[in-house]
Design a protein around this motif. Structure first.
Motif, PDB file in Angstrom:
ATOM      1  N   PRO A   6       0.821  -1.216   0.000  1.00  0.00           N
ATOM      2  CA  PRO A   6       0.000   0.000   0.000  1.00  0.00           C
ATOM      3  C   PRO A   6       0.856   1.268   0.000  1.00  0.00           C
ATOM      4  O   PRO A   6       2.000   1.264   0.454  1.00  0.00           O
ATOM      5  CB  PRO A   6      -0.802  -0.120   1.296  1.00  0.00           C
ATOM      6  CG  PRO A   6      -0.006  -1.020   2.168  1.00  0.00           C
ATOM      7  CD  PRO A   6       0.722  -1.966   1.256  1.00  0.00           C
ATOM      8  N   LEU A   7       0.274   2.327  -0.544  1.00  0.00           N
ATOM      9  CA  LEU A   7       0.942   3.626  -0.510  1.00  0.00           C
ATOM     10  C   LEU A   7       1.060   4.104   0.928  1.00  0.00           C
ATOM     11  O   LEU A   7       0.154   3.901   1.731  1.00  0.00           O
ATOM     12  CB  LEU A   7       0.149   4.662  -1.299  1.00  0.00           C
ATOM     13  CG  LEU A   7       0.346   4.722  -2.800  1.00  0.00           C
ATOM     14  CD1 LEU A   7      -0.578   5.776  -3.404  1.00  0.00           C
ATOM     15  CD2 LEU A   7       1.787   5.014  -3.155  1.00  0.00           C
ATOM     16  N   CYS A   8       2.163   4.756   1.237  1.00  0.00           N
ATOM     17  CA  CYS A   8       2.313   5.374   2.552  1.00  0.00           C
ATOM     18  C   CYS A   8       1.365   6.569   2.658  1.00  0.00           C
ATOM     19  O   CYS A   8       1.206   7.328   1.698  1.00  0.00           O
ATOM     20  CB  CYS A   8       3.742   5.871   2.763  1.00  0.00           C
ATOM     21  SG  CYS A   8       5.012   4.581   2.750  1.00  0.00           S
ATOM     22  N   THR A   9       0.784   6.735   3.816  1.00  0.00           N
ATOM     23  CA  THR A   9      -0.027   7.920   4.081  1.00  0.00           C
ATOM     24  C   THR A   9       0.627   8.701   5.220  1.00  0.00           C
ATOM     25  O   THR A   9       1.564   8.213   5.861  1.00  0.00           O
ATOM     26  CB  THR A   9      -1.470   7.548   4.475  1.00  0.00           C
ATOM     27  OG1 THR A   9      -1.421   6.829   5.712  1.00  0.00           O
ATOM     28  CG2 THR A   9      -2.142   6.702   3.417  1.00  0.00           C
ATOM     29  N   ALA A  10       0.113   9.888   5.462  1.00  0.00           N
ATOM     30  CA  ALA A  10       0.701  10.751   6.495  1.00  0.00           C
ATOM     31  C   ALA A  10       0.709  10.070   7.861  1.00  0.00           C
ATOM     32  O   ALA A  10       1.633  10.261   8.640  1.00  0.00           O
ATOM     33  CB  ALA A  10      -0.063  12.068   6.560  1.00  0.00           C
ATOM     34  N   LYS A  11      -0.293   9.250   8.126  1.00  0.00           N
ATOM     35  CA  LYS A  11      -0.335   8.602   9.439  1.00  0.00           C
ATOM     36  C   LYS A  11       0.628   7.417   9.542  1.00  0.00           C
ATOM     37  O   LYS A  11       0.886   6.919  10.621  1.00  0.00           O
ATOM     38  CB  LYS A  11      -1.760   8.191   9.798  1.00  0.00           C
ATOM     39  CG  LYS A  11      -2.351   7.099   8.954  1.00  0.00           C
ATOM     40  CD  LYS A  11      -3.761   6.786   9.431  1.00  0.00           C
ATOM     41  CE  LYS A  11      -4.461   5.649   8.767  1.00  0.00           C
ATOM     42  NZ  LYS A  11      -3.922   5.073   7.572  1.00  0.00           N
ATOM     43  N   ASP A  12       1.173   6.997   8.394  1.00  0.00           N
ATOM     44  CA  ASP A  12       2.095   5.856   8.372  1.00  0.00           C
ATOM     45  C   ASP A  12       3.550   6.240   8.611  1.00  0.00           C
ATOM     46  O   ASP A  12       4.380   5.379   8.900  1.00  0.00           O
ATOM     47  CB  ASP A  12       2.040   5.134   7.016  1.00  0.00           C
ATOM     48  CG  ASP A  12       0.663   4.583   6.693  1.00  0.00           C
ATOM     49  OD1 ASP A  12      -0.109   4.328   7.637  1.00  0.00           O
ATOM     50  OD2 ASP A  12       0.367   4.426   5.496  1.00  0.00           O
ATOM     51  N   VAL A  13       3.869   7.507   8.411  1.00  0.00           N
ATOM     52  CA  VAL A  13       5.283   7.898   8.442  1.00  0.00           C
ATOM     53  C   VAL A  13       5.504   9.118   9.323  1.00  0.00           C
ATOM     54  O   VAL A  13       4.591   9.907   9.567  1.00  0.00           O
ATOM     55  CB  VAL A  13       5.827   8.207   7.026  1.00  0.00           C
ATOM     56  CG1 VAL A  13       5.780   6.987   6.131  1.00  0.00           C
ATOM     57  CG2 VAL A  13       5.077   9.348   6.393  1.00  0.00           C
ATOM     58  N   ARG A  14       6.739   9.246   9.779  1.00  0.00           N
ATOM     59  CA  ARG A  14       7.179  10.456  10.480  1.00  0.00           C
ATOM     60  C   ARG A  14       8.255  11.080   9.617  1.00  0.00           C
ATOM     61  O   ARG A  14       9.206  10.404   9.209  1.00  0.00           O
ATOM     62  CB  ARG A  14       7.736  10.087  11.853  1.00  0.00           C
ATOM     63  CG  ARG A  14       8.034  11.288  12.724  1.00  0.00           C
ATOM     64  CD  ARG A  14       8.299  10.863  14.153  1.00  0.00           C
ATOM     65  NE  ARG A  14       9.512  10.070  14.280  1.00  0.00           N
ATOM     66  CZ  ARG A  14      10.714  10.596  14.524  1.00  0.00           C
ATOM     67  NH1 ARG A  14      10.853  11.889  14.668  1.00  0.00           N
ATOM     68  NH2 ARG A  14      11.767   9.817  14.640  1.00  0.00           N
TER      69      ARG A  14
END
Length: 143
Positions: A6-14
């Motif tokens: 899946p594509l990374c979303t804002a909640k997936d990364v810092r």
């Protein structure tokens, strides 16, 4: 594997920012790290807006594009080199203490604190960003 990841979303990364070590002192490095327990794809480049007065995204440098999208796994970061200015004394630099980043495919704004106690100086007309890459590569990311 990457097409089903899946594509990374804002909640997936810092996303964090740091000054690039050594010259040129006109660049910062963005680091994206996964905060989730599974892999996600980080495609394209960070969509950066440094100033409220300049709503357009910082342009990307095509030659920094990796051959394949970056897959973020737990503990394996991705990087993007960002040029803030040309370093000229006559530039129209503006102080920036925080800025916004958006990821491809997600309109959620990630607020990123600028490195350094006094922030960074940005010339909106000269700013450029590289694509997300698994490591900072000498040469391809020189801009």
């Amino acid at each position: 594997m990457s097409a089903s990841t899946p594509l990374c979303t804002a909640k997936d990364v810092r996303v964090t920012a740091a000054r690039q070590d050594g010259p040129p002192y006109t660049h910062i490095v963005l680091t994206a790290k996964s905060t989730i327990g599974h892999s996600c794809r980080l495609t394209g480049f960070p969509h950066i807006q440094f100033l409220e007065s300049h709503k357009q995204d910082v342009p990307a440098v095509a030659k920094s594009k990796p051959a394949t999208p970056v897959v973020l796994t737990a503990g394996a970061p991705a990087y993007a080199l960002v040029r803030l200015s040309d370093g000229g004394l006559d530039e129209d630099n503006e102080p920036v203490s925080a800025f916004s980043v958006m990821l491809d495919g997600d309109s959620t704004v990630i607020a990123v604190t600028a490195p350094g106690s006094d922030g960074i100086a940005v010339d909106p007309a000269k700013a450029l960003t590289g694509y997300w890459t698994p490591e900072l590569r000498n040469g391809a990311d020189d801009f």
